[in-house]
Design a protein around this motif. Structure first.
Motif, short mmCIF file in Angstrom:
data_model
loop_
_atom_site.label_atom_id
_atom_site.label_comp_id
_atom_site.label_asym_id
_atom_site.label_seq_id
_atom_site.Cartn_x
_atom_site.Cartn_y
_atom_site.Cartn_z
N THR A 1 -6.78 1.79 -13.26
CA THR A 1 -6.07 0.61 -12.73
C THR A 1 -5.79 -0.46 -13.81
O THR A 1 -4.66 -0.95 -13.88
N VAL B 1 -2.77 0.23 -5.67
CA VAL B 1 -2.44 0.07 -7.08
C VAL B 1 -0.95 -0.04 -7.27
O VAL B 1 -0.17 0.50 -6.51
N TRP C 1 0.88 -1.16 0.00
CA TRP C 1 0.00 0.00 0.00
C TRP C 1 0.91 1.21 0.00
O TRP C 1 1.93 1.21 0.71
N SER C 2 0.60 2.19 -0.81
CA SER C 2 1.47 3.36 -0.85
C SER C 2 0.65 4.64 -0.87
O SER C 2 -0.37 4.72 -1.56
N SER C 3 1.09 5.60 -0.09
CA SER C 3 0.43 6.91 -0.13
C SER C 3 1.07 7.77 -1.20
O SER C 3 0.63 8.87 -1.47
N GLY C 4 2.14 7.26 -1.78
CA GLY C 4 2.94 8.08 -2.69
C GLY C 4 4.26 8.41 -2.02
O GLY C 4 5.31 8.28 -2.61
N GLU D 1 -12.17 1.50 -2.76
CA GLU D 1 -11.68 1.85 -4.08
C GLU D 1 -12.34 1.02 -5.19
O GLU D 1 -11.98 1.13 -6.34
N GLU E 1 -11.79 -1.88 -5.85
CA GLU E 1 -10.78 -2.73 -6.49
C GLU E 1 -11.20 -4.19 -6.47
O GLU E 1 -10.74 -4.99 -7.26
N TYR F 1 -7.56 8.90 -6.58
CA TYR F 1 -8.98 8.69 -6.81
C TYR F 1 -9.71 9.99 -6.55
O TYR F 1 -9.33 10.75 -5.66
N ILE G 1 1.33 5.78 -8.14
CA ILE G 1 0.70 6.41 -6.98
C ILE G 1 -0.78 6.49 -7.24
O ILE G 1 -1.22 7.11 -8.21
N HIS H 1 -5.65 10.27 -2.03
CA HIS H 1 -4.45 9.67 -2.61
C HIS H 1 -4.00 8.46 -1.82
O HIS H 1 -4.36 8.25 -0.69
N GLY H 2 -3.26 7.64 -2.52
CA GLY H 2 -2.76 6.41 -1.90
C GLY H 2 -3.65 5.25 -2.25
O GLY H 2 -4.80 5.42 -2.67
N GLY H 3 -3.10 4.04 -2.14
CA GLY H 3 -3.90 2.86 -2.44
C GLY H 3 -3.01 1.69 -2.75
O GLY H 3 -1.78 1.77 -2.61
N HIS I 1 -10.66 7.17 -11.39
CA HIS I 1 -9.29 6.68 -11.13
C HIS I 1 -8.39 7.59 -11.93
O HIS I 1 -8.62 7.78 -13.12
N GLN J 1 -9.63 0.13 2.61
CA GLN J 1 -9.11 0.81 1.44
C GLN J 1 -9.52 0.15 0.12
O GLN J 1 -10.09 0.79 -0.74
#
Lengths: 82, 439
Positions: free
Chosen positions: B146, B71, A58-61, A78, A80, B84, B81, B67-69, B96, A74
């Motif tokens: 995605t 993906v 998982w990344s916030s950036g 999303e 997903e 959404y 990064i 932000h974040g996820g 997305h 999460q």
């Protein structure tokens, strides 16, 4: 001494499930702590678990975390998993 | 007519500078016309929705991005990064809108053909919007969905021989100056070192296991064109050991006005005749130069490698021949504790490709081992250095303290003797001592 993969895997899964009520994403250092191992040793185990699809990134950036695949709000939020 | 009214964005275009709003409108129009018959894989009107959500953010004075996820592409913990939109019904095109970081070629060298291929791929599978380049230097692809991520990654790695860059708690994409390829000041081959370390540390670049981000930047000389001293956890700045090379005839040439100073870069206005005393000698920060009897003299021992004299008279002065790099550590932008510049760790390291840069790698890996074990979550190297002290850094890297580690006398006395370093330790026979020293 190199860590035993199967044993370490169970430790991580158990450790993360135990805390799964309060959180679903963990820092790398949390995983290394569960294994009680040096970061580089722990990384080998964690990487293999990612490759097997047991854990996911998982990344916030700016910061990265790890979670059991599919765990947490999460991914549902999303869409997903739909 | 535009899909969404954007009066606030339109106003931005009225300023004196080129506007990103105009760029977005151009791309929106190009996608709408689609003269090349591209089979867009994400909504054709993605840019309209992007402008719509931006307009709404300006109106509401708050962001509509999450932000974040999770993906990413398989096996990589960075490079993508997740973005959404929290108003997906209003702006379905950007529901997305993930960012992809593409590892820029060292020194930003690429052919127009390569750029065209990248842009074609991004037009086809993404929004078409790019950021050339991001703060770390990557080529940034702004906005895709995605399902496109793996497709783009496959195309890039298999057809364009191109990898993703770093994000998250990874080694970030290493970045370097244009270096010896086009710059005569380069004291080492920045591109070779940058490329080599990028390849060597692929695991660190793609699989996050650091406490936080970590940046390498490579500057070929102390002009520091990529500002590594201010922006990199580890900066490699070219330098030299011996004396500045002086061509006295060329110095006279500058004094006599035969050559424009600064390579002619201030030629837009008449600044009057070149005055070596005022423009070079008096501006030397350590005052180690003099010009007497038509001869320039430099006390090289006092030179701090500021590059000013060399920049002003590049034809007459050149860096020495014994070149290498200085390694500085701990710079960062001001998230915690304010901005911090790099601290000098090693004044001179040979940059030796023959042994695969072993000296450089030894320093890097000892620092990583320390930071990975001791660093707190989201703690940069510079913060750990402040918390545990520079002396600890010297210990873990096996570097002996030297005067260059002290920024000013009596200012940062961080070196303390330890018992094992002192002959006889802390214990002593006081009676024996008193025989020679009165109370």
């Amino acid at each position: 001494m190199a860590l035993d993969y199967e044993e370490s895997k169970q430790k991580i899964i158990g450790g993360l499930q135990k805390k799964s009520k309060s959180k679903s994403k963990f820092y790398f250092s949390d995983l290394a702590k569960i294994l009680d191992a040096k970061p580089r040793e722990a990384k080998k185990i964690v990487t293999q678990m990612i490759n097997e699809g047991i854990l996911e990134f998982w990344s916030s950036g700016s910061t990265s975390m790890y979670g059991l695949k599919g765990a947490g709000k999460q991914s549902a939020a999303e869409h997903e998993n739909e | 007519m535009a899909k969404h009214e954007t009066p606030l964005l339109d106003q931005l275009e009225s300023g004196p500078w080129p506007s990103f709003v105009s760029d977005m409108k151009l791309e929106a129009e190009s996608r709408a016309k689609n003269v090349n018959n591209v089979e867009f894989q994400i909504p054709q009107d993605v840019i309209e929705d992007l402008m719509g959500v931006l307009e709404l953010s300006y109106k509401d004075a708050e962001t509509h991005w999450k932000h974040g996820g999770i993906v990413g592409v398989f096996g990589y913990g960075g490079g993508v990064i997740g973005r959404y939109c929290d108003q997906p019904e209003k702006f379905p095109g950007v529901a997305h809108f993930h960012t992809m970081r593409v590892n820029q070629p060292s020194g930003h060298f690429y052919s127009t053909d390569f750029l065209r291929q990248l842009c074609d791929l991004w037009e086809f599978r993404g929004s078409g919007l790019t950021n050339m380049h991001g703060a770390t230097g990557d080529i940034i692809f702004l906005g895709t969905t995605t399902p496109q991520l793996e497709e783009i990654f496959y195309e890039m790695t298999h057809k364009l021989n191109q990898d993703l860059g770093g994000s998250g708690s990874n080694l970030r994409t290493p970045s370097d100056c244009i270096g010896a390829a086009r710059c005569e000041y380069a004291c080492y081959d920045t591109q070779d070192l940058c490329t080599y370390l990028t390849q060597e540390y692929q695991d660190e670049l793609h699989r996050p296991a650091f406490p936080y981000k970590f940046k390498f930047k490579f500057d070929g000389c102390p002009n520091c064109c990529v500002a590594s001293i201010a922006r990199a956890d580890m900066s490699f700045i070219g330098t030299w050991k011996d004396d500045i090379r002086v061509d006295q005839d060329a110095v006279k040439g500058y004094v006599n006005g035969e050559f424009p100073p600064n390579g002619g870069s201030h030629s837009g206005r008449d600044w009057g005749p070149f005055d070596i005393q005022k423009e070079v000698i008096d501006l030397c920060p350590t005052q180690c130069m003099k010009y007497e009897n038509s001869k320039l003299e430099i006390n090289n021992k006092e030179c701090t490698r500021c590059m000013h004299c060399i920049n002003v008279m590049p034809r007459a002065l050149r860096p020495g021949k014994q070149t290498g790099c200085s390694i500085l550590v701990g710079a960062k932008a001001p998230i915690l504790d304010g901005a911090q510049m790099g601290s000098l760790l090693l004044p001179f390291v040979e940059v030796n490709k023959e042994n695969d840069y072993q000296e450089v790698k030894d320093v890097i890996e000892s620092i990583w081992d320390w930071w990975m074990e001791e660093g707190k979550n989201r703690e940069r190297l510079g913060e750990l250095m402040k918390r545990q002290g520079f002396q600890k850094l010297l210990e873990v890297t096996g570097v002996d303290p030297i005067p260059q580690h002290v920024s000013e006398p009596r200012h940062n006395p961080y070196i303390f003797w330890k018992e094992e370093e002192v002959q006889g330790g802390w214990e002593r026979d006081i009676n024996e001592f008193r025989k020679h020293h009165q109370r």
